[in-house]
Design a protein around this motif. Structure first.
Motif, mmCIF file in Angstrom:
data_model
loop_
_atom_site.group_PDB
_atom_site.id
_atom_site.type_symbol
_atom_site.label_atom_id
_atom_site.label_comp_id
_atom_site.label_asym_id
_atom_site.label_seq_id
_atom_site.Cartn_x
_atom_site.Cartn_y
_atom_site.Cartn_z
ATOM 1 N N VAL A 214 -5.535 -3.322 -8.243
ATOM 2 C CA VAL A 214 -4.838 -2.442 -7.515
ATOM 3 C C VAL A 214 -4.996 -1.094 -8.251
ATOM 4 O O VAL A 214 -4.977 -0.728 -9.323
ATOM 5 N N GLY B 298 -3.990 4.278 3.778
ATOM 6 C CA GLY B 298 -3.577 5.400 3.248
ATOM 7 C C GLY B 298 -3.809 6.766 4.348
ATOM 8 O O GLY B 298 -4.010 6.650 5.260
ATOM 9 N N ALA C 258 -4.438 3.497 -1.028
ATOM 10 C CA ALA C 258 -4.051 2.592 -2.044
ATOM 11 C C ALA C 258 -5.090 1.532 -1.687
ATOM 12 O O ALA C 258 -5.657 1.158 -0.768
ATOM 13 N N TRP D 74 0.927 -1.215 -0.184
ATOM 14 C CA TRP D 74 -0.135 -0.096 -0.151
ATOM 15 C C TRP D 74 0.885 1.173 0.052
ATOM 16 O O TRP D 74 0.270 2.197 -0.602
ATOM 17 N N TRP E 68 4.549 1.999 -7.134
ATOM 18 C CA TRP E 68 3.972 0.424 -7.643
ATOM 19 C C TRP E 68 4.262 0.657 -9.056
ATOM 20 O O TRP E 68 4.015 1.664 -9.974
ATOM 21 N N VAL F 179 2.066 2.156 -3.293
ATOM 22 C CA VAL F 179 1.120 2.632 -4.377
ATOM 23 C C VAL F 179 0.883 4.115 -3.979
ATOM 24 O O VAL F 179 0.756 4.979 -4.730
ATOM 25 N N VAL F 180 0.771 4.266 -2.658
ATOM 26 C CA VAL F 180 0.569 5.665 -2.151
ATOM 27 C C VAL F 180 1.591 6.507 -2.607
ATOM 28 O O VAL F 180 1.186 7.784 -3.121
ATOM 29 N N ARG G 184 -4.418 3.467 -7.360
ATOM 30 C CA ARG G 184 -4.327 4.478 -6.322
ATOM 31 C C ARG G 184 -5.464 5.575 -6.432
ATOM 32 O O ARG G 184 -5.831 5.956 -7.498
#
Length: 362
Positions: free
Chosen positions: A233, A274, A327, A214, A222, A217-218, A235
């Motif tokens: 998946v 997040g 995320a 996560w 990623w 991603v944030v 964002r």
């Protein structure tokens, strides 16, 4: 509600030999203990079992006194991140060389769907781990090597080994939660000896080592070309806060929908994590932590605070987020995240609410 932090242990003035520690965590006690015992036996290490822990949740003194290789089994109720942080405060006495999260292949989706039960503790373990031990997965026969002995017992710690398709799907899910974690096979990892992966420059794992999916991603780390079959998946970033009332209604609706799915709900998994803001508390940043449909919002910091600042530091406050930066991971019925995104969008403050002023923001 979040669990209160455990107290910190005063540092010792003594300087015994430094112990290399492998931390083993998981939510199923029998499987976790069996894995810890196996790792200790394979490495010739001292096993400090979960039963050695006291009610205060502090790492047993035996770990700090051993001065040799240790496998530390962590009870399910003790946050593994707390354990890593506590051991990192004793760099002259201990060095954490690996964190092993133990999960059961056959109950993985069910465990993760139950955020209020096993799910949250399991996710915390998996995201903090440098290694994943998947009980019930296939592995080389310990006596004969890669090829399993025909007719041999197909159980691992009393759990029937699963077929290859189920194992592949489970490993993909684990790799999303912690992409750099290595699989454990017996007392060994795929890349080098257990305890060498994921260590920092000083050779140990500290509380700042957090490579959870996560966060990647944030933070925009990623890889755009990383596609995980069966797992959505995304964002989620917006530039306005949530309306608290609609967000609470959304969380309740998600919980009711999961309950209505009954047993089938175990195949509909969510992990959302997040930062976010709420309209009626505009000066605060909140930590969004959701497993399954169980959502927890934790006040993280006001806008005039400086996270991690020490007394005397001359640092300016930094705005952590303007709106949600989340995320989203979904699998099963939630692999297509478009509906989750639409639900979140509907919980944001509208233009009309902005125009109406703060009284309409909660």
């Amino acid at each position: 509600m979040s669990q209160p932090p455990f107290p910190s242990r005063p540092r010792s003035g003594g300087r015994p030999l430094r112990a290399d520690v492998v931390v083993v965590a998981g939510v199923h006690a029998a499987q976790r203990h069996a894995q810890a015992a196996r790792l200790a036996a394979d490495a010739g290490a001292t096993l400090v079992a979960a039963v050695a822990w006291g009610e205060d949740g502090l790492v047993p003194e035996a770990v700090l006194r051993t001065g040799g290789p240790v496998v530390l089994e962590v009870p399910a109720q003790v946050p593994v991140t707390h354990v890593i942080g506590e051991l990192a405060d004793e760099p002259e006495r201990v060095r954490v060389t690996a964190v092993v999260a133990v999960a059961c292949l056959h109950t993985l989706h069910e465990d993760l769907a139950d955020g209020a039960g096993h799910g949250r503790a399991l996710v915390d373990c998996l995201e903090a781990a440098t290694h994943h031990a998947l009980v019930g997965a296939s592995e080389p026969d310990r006596a004969t090597g890669p090829a399993a002995t025909p007719g041999a017992d197909r159980t691992v710690h009393g759990v029937l080994r699963a077929d290859g398709e189920a194992e592949t799907a489970a490993r993909r899910l684990l790799a999303v939660l912690r992409p750099d974690a290595l699989p454990v096979v017996g007392g060994r990892a795929d890349a080098g000896p257990l305890g060498t992966a994921g260590t920092d420059a000083a050779g140990g794992i500290g509380p700042e080592l957090d490579c959870a999916g996560w966060l990647q991603v944030v933070n925009g780390e990623w890889p755009t070309d990383r596609v995980v079959p069966g797992v959505g998946v995304a964002r989620y970033e917006r530039h306005r806060p949530f309306h608290r009332g609609r967000l609470e209604e959304l969380a309740d609706r998600w919980a009711l929908e999961a309950a209505a799915r009954g047993a089938g709900g175990a195949a509909a998994g969510l992990r959302i994590s997040g930062l976010c803001r709420l309209g009626d508390l505009p000066e605060w940043t909140f930590r969004w932590d959701q497993v399954g449909t169980d959502l927890e919002l934790h006040p993280l910091a006001p806008d005039d605070a400086v996270l991690g600042a020490e007394p005397g530091d001359d640092l300016e406050p930094e705005l952590l987020c303007v709106g949600p930066e989340l995320a989203l991971f979904g699998w099963g019925a939630h692999a297509d995240l478009s509906r989750i995104v639409a639900d979140l969008d509907a919980a944001l403050l509208t233009d009309a609410e902005f125009a109406a002023g703060p009284d309409a923001w909660g």
